[in-house]
Design a protein around this motif. Sequence first.
Motif, short mmCIF file in Angstrom:
data_model
loop_
_atom_site.label_atom_id
_atom_site.label_comp_id
_atom_site.label_asym_id
_atom_site.label_seq_id
_atom_site.Cartn_x
_atom_site.Cartn_y
_atom_site.Cartn_z
N VAL A 56 0.83 -1.20 0.00
CA VAL A 56 0.00 0.00 0.00
C VAL A 56 0.88 1.26 0.00
O VAL A 56 0.62 2.21 -0.76
CB VAL A 56 -0.97 -0.01 1.21
CG1 VAL A 56 -1.65 1.34 1.39
CG2 VAL A 56 -2.01 -1.11 1.04
N VAL A 57 1.92 1.29 0.81
CA VAL A 57 2.82 2.45 0.88
C VAL A 57 3.52 2.66 -0.47
O VAL A 57 3.61 3.78 -0.97
CB VAL A 57 3.84 2.30 2.04
CG1 VAL A 57 4.94 3.34 1.95
CG2 VAL A 57 3.13 2.39 3.38
N ILE A 58 4.00 1.58 -1.07
CA ILE A 58 4.68 1.69 -2.37
C ILE A 58 3.70 2.17 -3.44
O ILE A 58 4.04 3.02 -4.27
CB ILE A 58 5.32 0.34 -2.75
CG1 ILE A 58 6.50 0.04 -1.81
CG2 ILE A 58 5.77 0.33 -4.19
CD1 ILE A 58 7.11 -1.33 -1.99
N THR A 59 2.48 1.68 -3.41
CA THR A 59 1.46 2.11 -4.38
C THR A 59 1.16 3.60 -4.21
O THR A 59 1.09 4.34 -5.19
CB THR A 59 0.18 1.28 -4.22
OG1 THR A 59 0.50 -0.11 -4.35
CG2 THR A 59 -0.85 1.66 -5.26
N LEU A 60 0.95 4.05 -2.96
CA LEU A 60 0.69 5.47 -2.71
C LEU A 60 1.87 6.34 -3.12
O LEU A 60 1.70 7.42 -3.68
CB LEU A 60 0.33 5.69 -1.25
CG LEU A 60 -1.03 5.14 -0.79
CD1 LEU A 60 -1.21 5.35 0.71
CD2 LEU A 60 -2.16 5.81 -1.55
N VAL A 77 1.78 11.90 -9.98
CA VAL A 77 1.07 13.19 -9.99
C VAL A 77 2.07 14.34 -9.95
O VAL A 77 1.95 15.32 -10.69
CB VAL A 77 0.08 13.26 -8.81
CG1 VAL A 77 -0.48 14.66 -8.64
CG2 VAL A 77 -1.04 12.25 -8.99
N ALA A 78 3.10 14.25 -9.11
CA ALA A 78 4.10 15.31 -9.02
C ALA A 78 4.85 15.47 -10.34
O ALA A 78 5.10 16.59 -10.80
CB ALA A 78 5.07 15.01 -7.88
#
Length: 166
Positions: free
Chosen positions: A23-27, A34-35
């Motif tokens: 989940v952390v890697i996906t976020l 986006v950046a």
Amino acid sequence: MAENNTAQAPEKKGKMKLIITVVVITLLAIGLSVAGTFWFLKDDTASAVEESSSEPAEPEFQPSVYSDIQKPLRTTVQAQGRQRYAQIYLSFEAKDAAALEGAEKHMPLILNQLNMLLGSTQFADLQTPEGRVALSKKMLEAVNKMLEQEGEPAIARVLFRNFVVQ
């Protein structure tokens, strides 16, 4: 049996760590995506602004201004040896109000010329749409020629508000 329960507990913690890591890697991947998109778009927008400022700007839209001639043009026209009657209500269109003020100032001269032009037109020409368009163009040329002689700006179009021939 008790040994099996304690052995299964650490496996759940390992699965939970794996889920949290995914989940952390996906976020993190989404955030970087986006950046990066904003960074690339910011550079494109800045270069587009620089390019557009170096090119000459397109002229801004100017709405047309109209002037109605209250009295109609009335004259007779020739039709196969007979005299016919024509009546036209006109309006002038211009992009500049100064052109309409100049036309208003010289209206007696303009109306005289337009009456002469209408009177010299054949009745058959006035009955067709093409003939009416041609008459409008001739009237525009006549009006602009007179305005030019008087030192006034030109008008854009001569419009027929009402057109009667009989």
